[in-house]
Write an enzyme that holds these catalytic residues in place. Structure first.
Site, PDB file in Angstrom:
ATOM      1  N   GLU A 203       0.817  -1.214   0.000  1.00 21.34           N
ATOM      2  CA  GLU A 203       0.000   0.000   0.000  1.00 21.34           C
ATOM      3  C   GLU A 203       0.847   1.259   0.000  1.00 21.34           C
ATOM      4  O   GLU A 203       1.915   1.302   0.606  1.00 21.34           O
ATOM      5  CB  GLU A 203      -0.808   0.071   1.302  1.00 21.34           C
TER       6      GLU A 203
ATOM      7  N   CYS B  19       2.963   8.308   2.020  1.00 21.47           N
ATOM      8  CA  CYS B  19       3.337   7.326   3.035  1.00 21.47           C
ATOM      9  C   CYS B  19       3.747   6.045   2.313  1.00 21.47           C
ATOM     10  O   CYS B  19       2.943   5.469   1.572  1.00 21.47           O
ATOM     11  CB  CYS B  19       2.144   7.093   3.951  1.00 21.47           C
TER      12      CYS B  19
ATOM     13  N   CYS C  97       5.136  -7.473   8.137  1.00 19.91           N
ATOM     14  CA  CYS C  97       6.070  -6.979   9.154  1.00 19.91           C
ATOM     15  C   CYS C  97       6.238  -8.043  10.230  1.00 19.91           C
ATOM     16  O   CYS C  97       5.273  -8.672  10.650  1.00 19.91           O
ATOM     17  CB  CYS C  97       5.535  -5.689   9.771  1.00 19.91           C
TER      18      CYS C  97
ATOM     19  N   CYS D 195       3.331  -5.891  16.295  1.00 18.93           N
ATOM     20  CA  CYS D 195       2.707  -5.084  17.352  1.00 18.93           C
ATOM     21  C   CYS D 195       1.225  -5.476  17.463  1.00 18.93           C
ATOM     22  O   CYS D 195       0.572  -5.744  16.449  1.00 18.93           O
ATOM     23  CB  CYS D 195       2.836  -3.598  17.040  1.00 18.93           C
TER      24      CYS D 195
ATOM     25  N   CYS E 160      -1.627  -3.564  15.275  1.00 22.86           N
ATOM     26  CA  CYS E 160      -1.351  -3.168  13.895  1.00 22.86           C
ATOM     27  C   CYS E 160      -1.805  -4.225  12.890  1.00 22.86           C
ATOM     28  O   CYS E 160      -1.590  -5.420  13.099  1.00 22.86           O
ATOM     29  CB  CYS E 160       0.151  -2.919  13.751  1.00 22.86           C
TER      30      CYS E 160
ATOM     31  N   GLY F 166       5.498  -2.321   7.288  1.00 20.38           N
ATOM     32  CA  GLY F 166       6.884  -2.744   7.465  1.00 20.38           C
ATOM     33  C   GLY F 166       7.667  -1.909   8.454  1.00 20.38           C
ATOM     34  O   GLY F 166       7.269  -0.812   8.834  1.00 20.38           O
ATOM     35  N   GLU F 167       8.800  -2.483   8.877  1.00 18.14           N
ATOM     36  CA  GLU F 167       9.694  -1.791   9.808  1.00 18.14           C
ATOM     37  C   GLU F 167      10.934  -1.354   9.009  1.00 18.14           C
ATOM     38  O   GLU F 167      11.759  -2.190   8.643  1.00 18.14           O
ATOM     39  CB  GLU F 167      10.052  -2.750  10.957  1.00 18.14           C
TER      40      GLU F 167
ATOM     41  N   SER G   2       9.829   6.332  10.479  1.00 12.56           N
ATOM     42  CA  SER G   2       9.281   5.895  11.765  1.00 12.56           C
ATOM     43  C   SER G   2       9.760   4.489  12.087  1.00 12.56           C
ATOM     44  O   SER G   2       9.717   3.601  11.245  1.00 12.56           O
ATOM     45  CB  SER G   2       7.749   5.917  11.679  1.00 12.56           C
TER      46      SER G   2
ATOM     47  N   LEU H 135       6.494   4.906  20.332  1.00 11.40           N
ATOM     48  CA  LEU H 135       6.715   4.619  21.757  1.00 11.40           C
ATOM     49  C   LEU H 135       5.502   3.891  22.346  1.00 11.40           C
ATOM     50  O   LEU H 135       5.618   2.791  22.858  1.00 11.40           O
ATOM     51  CB  LEU H 135       6.987   5.944  22.479  1.00 11.40           C
ATOM     52  N   HIS H 136       4.357   4.523  22.286  1.00 10.50           N
ATOM     53  CA  HIS H 136       3.048   3.947  22.651  1.00 10.50           C
ATOM     54  C   HIS H 136       2.849   3.556  24.111  1.00 10.50           C
ATOM     55  O   HIS H 136       1.736   3.206  24.510  1.00 10.50           O
ATOM     56  CB  HIS H 136       2.692   2.759  21.757  1.00 10.50           C
TER      57      HIS H 136
ATOM     58  N   CYS I  75      -2.589   1.701   8.664  1.00  4.15           N
ATOM     59  CA  CYS I  75      -1.547   1.045   7.887  1.00  4.15           C
ATOM     60  C   CYS I  75      -1.785  -0.452   7.757  1.00  4.15           C
ATOM     61  O   CYS I  75      -2.023  -1.148   8.716  1.00  4.15           O
ATOM     62  CB  CYS I  75      -0.174   1.408   8.453  1.00  4.15           C
TER      63      CYS I  75
HETATM   64  N1  SAH Z   1       7.074   0.001  11.579  1.00  2.00           N
HETATM   65  C1  SAH Z   1       7.221   1.386  11.799  1.00  2.00           C
HETATM   66  C2  SAH Z   1       6.591   2.235  10.713  1.00  2.00           C
HETATM   67  C3  SAH Z   1       5.281   1.780  10.173  1.00  2.00           C
HETATM   68  S1  SAH Z   1       3.909   1.871  11.281  1.00  2.00           S
HETATM   69  C4  SAH Z   1       6.692   1.780  13.161  1.00  2.00           C
HETATM   70  O1  SAH Z   1       6.036   0.965  13.797  1.00  2.00           O
HETATM   71  O2  SAH Z   1       6.960   2.891  13.590  1.00  2.00           O
HETATM   72  C5  SAH Z   1       3.623   3.630  11.314  1.00  2.00           C
HETATM   73  C6  SAH Z   1       2.854   4.112  12.533  1.00  2.00           C
HETATM   74  O3  SAH Z   1       1.497   3.663  12.487  1.00  2.00           O
HETATM   75  C7  SAH Z   1       3.433   3.595  13.844  1.00  2.00           C
HETATM   76  O4  SAH Z   1       3.562   4.630  14.780  1.00  2.00           O
HETATM   77  C8  SAH Z   1       2.400   2.600  14.252  1.00  2.00           C
HETATM   78  O5  SAH Z   1       2.450   2.372  15.615  1.00  2.00           O
HETATM   79  C9  SAH Z   1       1.118   3.230  13.765  1.00  2.00           C
HETATM   80  N2  SAH Z   1      -0.026   2.319  13.714  1.00  2.00           N
HETATM   81  C10 SAH Z   1      -0.038   0.997  13.459  1.00  2.00           C
HETATM   82  N3  SAH Z   1      -1.296   0.498  13.544  1.00  2.00           N
HETATM   83  C11 SAH Z   1      -2.093   1.531  13.875  1.00  2.00           C
HETATM   84  C12 SAH Z   1      -3.492   1.644  14.131  1.00  2.00           C
HETATM   85  N4  SAH Z   1      -4.301   0.614  14.028  1.00  2.00           N
HETATM   86  N5  SAH Z   1      -3.978   2.868  14.455  1.00  2.00           N
HETATM   87  C13 SAH Z   1      -3.152   3.948  14.536  1.00  2.00           C
HETATM   88  N6  SAH Z   1      -1.834   3.900  14.308  1.00  2.00           N
HETATM   89  C14 SAH Z   1      -1.292   2.699  13.988  1.00  2.00           C
HETATM   90 FE1  SF4 Z   2       4.592  -2.664  14.562  1.00  2.00          FE
HETATM   91 FE2  SF4 Z   2       5.151  -0.825  12.661  1.00  2.00          FE
HETATM   92 FE3  SF4 Z   2       5.361  -3.444  12.138  1.00  2.00          FE
HETATM   93 FE4  SF4 Z   2       2.965  -2.395  12.459  1.00  2.00          FE
HETATM   94  S1  SF4 Z   2       4.400  -1.902  10.845  1.00  2.00           S
HETATM   95  S2  SF4 Z   2       3.700  -4.344  13.343  1.00  2.00           S
HETATM   96  S3  SF4 Z   2       3.374  -0.859  14.015  1.00  2.00           S
HETATM   97  S4  SF4 Z   2       6.556  -2.310  13.615  1.00  2.00           S
END
Ligand code: SAH
Ligand code: SF4
Length: 360
Positions: free
Chosen positions: A93, A106, A113, A117, A120, A165-166, A197, A221-222, A342
């Protein structure tokens, strides 16, 4: 058999070296670069000022793009979500957003990934593979071509590496992507207008600090304590907050650049005043270089355990940070009517495809 690769994967310097190594003049690199990133053509054939020999050697060794647009969804607020198919059939995407300061894209860096998390959509399907630098660059080119077609002279001016992705788990390709889109003789997207990020791969934060790039860093951070962070982001086991904050301190000292801390507010999980106060404690010694981005949670079908925080809870959290001198804001959402969280569009499409396959 000769395996072709994407020409978008090369930095200008790499292209120059490649051309010279293949008997071509150095200045051809700039000409190719112009066709790729200024005129944005779709074939080597269209590169009219190259001689036949040069075109041929490029054609034999490279392809020019592989992304196929599968879906283009436009939201009421102008956000456009592209679903692209890669040459191996995988889906990714890319999102285009319009702000008062310009167009921001974006980008996705991996197919799925592995960080997983708990909130996500991208983590559900685990990682299939990394994207090449070219596949990341091409997302920008494709979106820019979409703007070009409108003939309004508009350009992508900002990038957020916040798609699926990370990026620090695909570090080298992400760095080359940044060099290519930032190149002043190409797309020339300002480094200060680009944000990467990361979920917090501490060792890569050190590397990134050492790159001497002006690109911005955002840290997902979260949660302000290890217990909670490990619960919602299992990567915190490998890189607990102490290690992460050491890496952040190194980054701040080395770059003197402001860092953004992303904080998704999950109802009843991490949105109490107590967590806001802990966050203040965590950041107080670096508040001059910190900005906290409070993100309303985007509900994901597979993660029904989470809900978006109440408006009042978001405001209270924000207030605690502000009163304690932590700069912060609440992220304005884009494209909520088109699966903008995402990885959502992709995971829905994969589910649909699977369903179709079982119905057959
Ligand atoms: N992997 C990297 C970058 C991609 S995710 C990272 O985790 O930072 C980009 C951002 O979207 C991150 O801050 C992630 O925590 C947030 N994100 C993921 N799922 C989400 C959701 N369901 N609602 C809001 N933000 C979300
Ligand atoms: Fe976590 Fe970012 Fe991967 Fe989603 S894309 S699982 S927020 S590291």
């Amino acid at each position: 058999m000769l395996v072709k690769s994407s020409i978008y994967s090369l930095t200008r310097q790499q292209l120059e070296e490649w051309l010279v190594a293949h008997g071509q003049k150095k200045f051809r690199a700039q000409q190719v670069w112009d066709w790729l990133y200024k005129k944005r053509v779709d074939s080597f054939e269209a590169m009219r000022n190259l001689n036949k020999d040069c075109r041929l050697v490029l054609e034999e060794n490279f392809y020019l793009g592989t992304l196929q647009q599968e879906i283009k969804q436009e939201s009421k607020d102008g956000t456009i979500k592209f679903l692209f198919k890669l040459s191996d059939g995988n889906l990714i995407e890319t999102v285009l957003m319009k702000f008062n300061y310009g167009y921001s894209v974006c980008v996705t860096t991996q197919v799925g990934c592995n960080i997983g998390c708990s909130f996500c959509a991208s983590g559900i399907l685990t990682k299939d593979r990394d994207l090449s630098a070219g596949e990341i660059v091409e997302q920008i080119v494709k979106v820019q071509q979409h703007l070009d077609a409108k003939e309004e002279q508009e350009r992508v001016s900002h990038i957020v590496v916040m798609g699926i992705g990370e990026p620090f788990d695909n570090y080298d390709n992400t760095m080359n992507f940044l060099r290519i889109v930032n190149d002043q003789k190409g797309l020339s997207i300002g480094a200060r207008h680009i944000t990467v990020s990361t979920s917090g791969l501490a060792k890569r934060i050190y590397d990134f600090a050492d790159e001497n790039m002006q690109v911005n860093l955002a840290l997902s951070l979260h949660a302000p304590n290890n217990e909670l962070r490990t619960k919602i982001m299992k990567i915190n086991k490998a890189f607990p907050l102490e290690k992460l904050m050491d890496a952040i301190d190194y980054y701040l000292e080395k770059t003197n650049r402001r860092i953004t801390f992303e904080y998704i507010l999950l109802k009843g999980v991490n949105d109490h005043k107590q967590e806001a106060q802990q966050l203040v404690q965590l950041l107080k010694d670096k508040r001059h270089l910190s900005y906290v981005n409070l993100i309303p949670y985007n509900p994901v079908d597979e993660h029904i355990q989470y809900e978006r925080s109440e408006k009042q809870a978001i405001l209270d959290f924000y207030q605690v940070l502000l009163e304690n001198g932590i700069k912060c804001g609440v992220r304005v959402e884009h494209g909520t009517d088109i699966d903008a969280a995402c990885g959502q569009l992709r995971s829905k499409q994969i589910k649909k495809d699977k369903q179709k396959a079982t119905e057959r």
